[in-house]
Motif scaffolding. Structure first.
Motif, short mmCIF file in Angstrom:
data_model
loop_
_atom_site.label_atom_id
_atom_site.label_comp_id
_atom_site.label_asym_id
_atom_site.label_seq_id
_atom_site.Cartn_x
_atom_site.Cartn_y
_atom_site.Cartn_z
N ALA A 37 -8.17 48.82 -42.94
CA ALA A 37 -8.65 48.08 -43.70
C ALA A 37 -9.56 48.90 -44.63
N SER A 38 -10.52 49.75 -43.91
CA SER A 38 -11.44 50.48 -44.80
C SER A 38 -10.81 51.65 -45.70
N ALA A 39 -9.42 52.02 -45.33
CA ALA A 39 -8.97 52.95 -46.06
C ALA A 39 -7.48 52.40 -46.89
N ALA A 40 -7.48 51.12 -46.98
CA ALA A 40 -6.51 50.68 -47.96
C ALA A 40 -6.58 50.89 -49.19
N LYS A 41 -5.14 51.52 -49.58
CA LYS A 41 -5.01 51.86 -50.91
C LYS A 41 -5.13 51.02 -52.08
N PRO A 42 -5.38 51.12 -53.40
CA PRO A 42 -5.36 50.24 -54.21
C PRO A 42 -3.86 49.59 -54.55
N ARG A 43 -3.72 48.34 -54.83
CA ARG A 43 -2.60 47.78 -55.03
C ARG A 43 -2.16 48.03 -56.64
N THR A 44 -2.96 48.34 -57.40
CA THR A 44 -2.71 48.41 -58.77
C THR A 44 -2.81 50.00 -59.12
N ALA A 45 -1.59 50.34 -59.83
CA ALA A 45 -1.62 51.70 -59.94
C ALA A 45 -2.13 52.08 -61.38
N THR A 46 -3.14 52.97 -61.54
CA THR A 46 -3.92 53.27 -62.65
C THR A 46 -3.57 54.78 -62.90
#
Length: 250
Positions: A37-46
């Motif tokens: 959970a602490s290393a979850a990658k963003p769900r939105t691509a910027t």
């Protein structure tokens, strides 16, 4: 058997697309696993800075089947990114373009490596990308891609061949240069040629059947191209047949 590799130049690729939701993270061995959970990658691509770049390098080995030689027929491919992908939605991935397979996917850091092995004479092409997680090439949302890297597995006891390539002069833009491929062996008495290819367009630009050098003059109006040289059988498409050696890329 000898494994001969090429080094690479970088080619930036722009434009990203939205990421798919809940994309699984991947380990450095390419195996999918849930990200902490602490290393979850963003769900939105910027989209990243347009100057993002990456390279793909292959380690050099000399390998044959003589029992006294303790080397193995493997080469280590290492992709290097100009940024850490951990806080982004992107992954560093390395692809075998010949076998049409994903070799490894790394969700964090700016490096990613994988060992590649073949049991018979063959030449494979590889490429590295920074993009959204994918199982087939090309992945979506490419932020950066390396130049194509060729690794040649050579079996048998033919004389050792090696080839390197240098650019004597280059200005940009326009991109004008003199490419010189230099072999350690005179190909004249052999069945092989020194060939120089434009990897960007996939075209043969010079072929020499004698001597230890082959020279090509190139000129491009507004885009730099990548080139590679081979000692191989006569061929006009990549990779040429019966590759005995492959140069660095330029």
């Amino acid at each position: 058997m000898a494994v001969v590799v090429t080094t690479v130049l970088t080619v930036p690729v722009a434009a990203a697309v939205p990421a798919a939701a809940d994309t699984p993270a991947r380990s450095s061995h390419g195996l999918a696993h849930p990200a902490p959970a602490s290393a979850a990658k963003p769900r939105t691509a910027t989209p990243l800075d347009s100057t993002a770049w990456m390279t793909l390098d292959a380690s050099r080995h000399t390998v044959n089947f003589v029992p006294l030689v303790g080397a193995s027929g493997s080469s280590t491919l290492s992709a290097y990114s100009s940024f850490d992908v951990a806080p982004t939605a992107y992954y560093i991935q390395i692809w075998d373009l010949t076998a049409h397979t994903l070799l490894v996917s790394c969700p964090s850091g700016n490096t990613c490596s994988v060992n590649v092995t073949q049991s018979a004479s063959t030449t494979h092409s590889f490429v590295g990308t920074v993009a959204l997680s994918a199982a087939s090439y090309p992945p979506a949302g490419i932020q950066s891609t390396s130049a194509v890297n060729y690794v040649a597995w050579v079996s048998g006891f033919a004389p050792y061949y090696s080839v390197s390539m240098s650019a004597l002069s280059q200005t940009f833009p326009p991109y004008n240069g003199v490419l010189t491929a230099t072999s350690t062996t005179d190909v004249g008495p052999t069945a092989y040629y020194i060939e120089i290819f434009d990897v960007t367009t996939g075209t043969l630009i010079a072929q020499c059947g004698t001597g230890t050098q082959c020279v090509a003059t190139v000129s491009y109006a507004d885009t730099a191209h990548t080139h590679v040289a081979f000692i191989s059988g006569s061929g006009s498409s990549l990779p040429p047949p019966t590759v005995r050696a492959a140069s660095n890329s330029m």
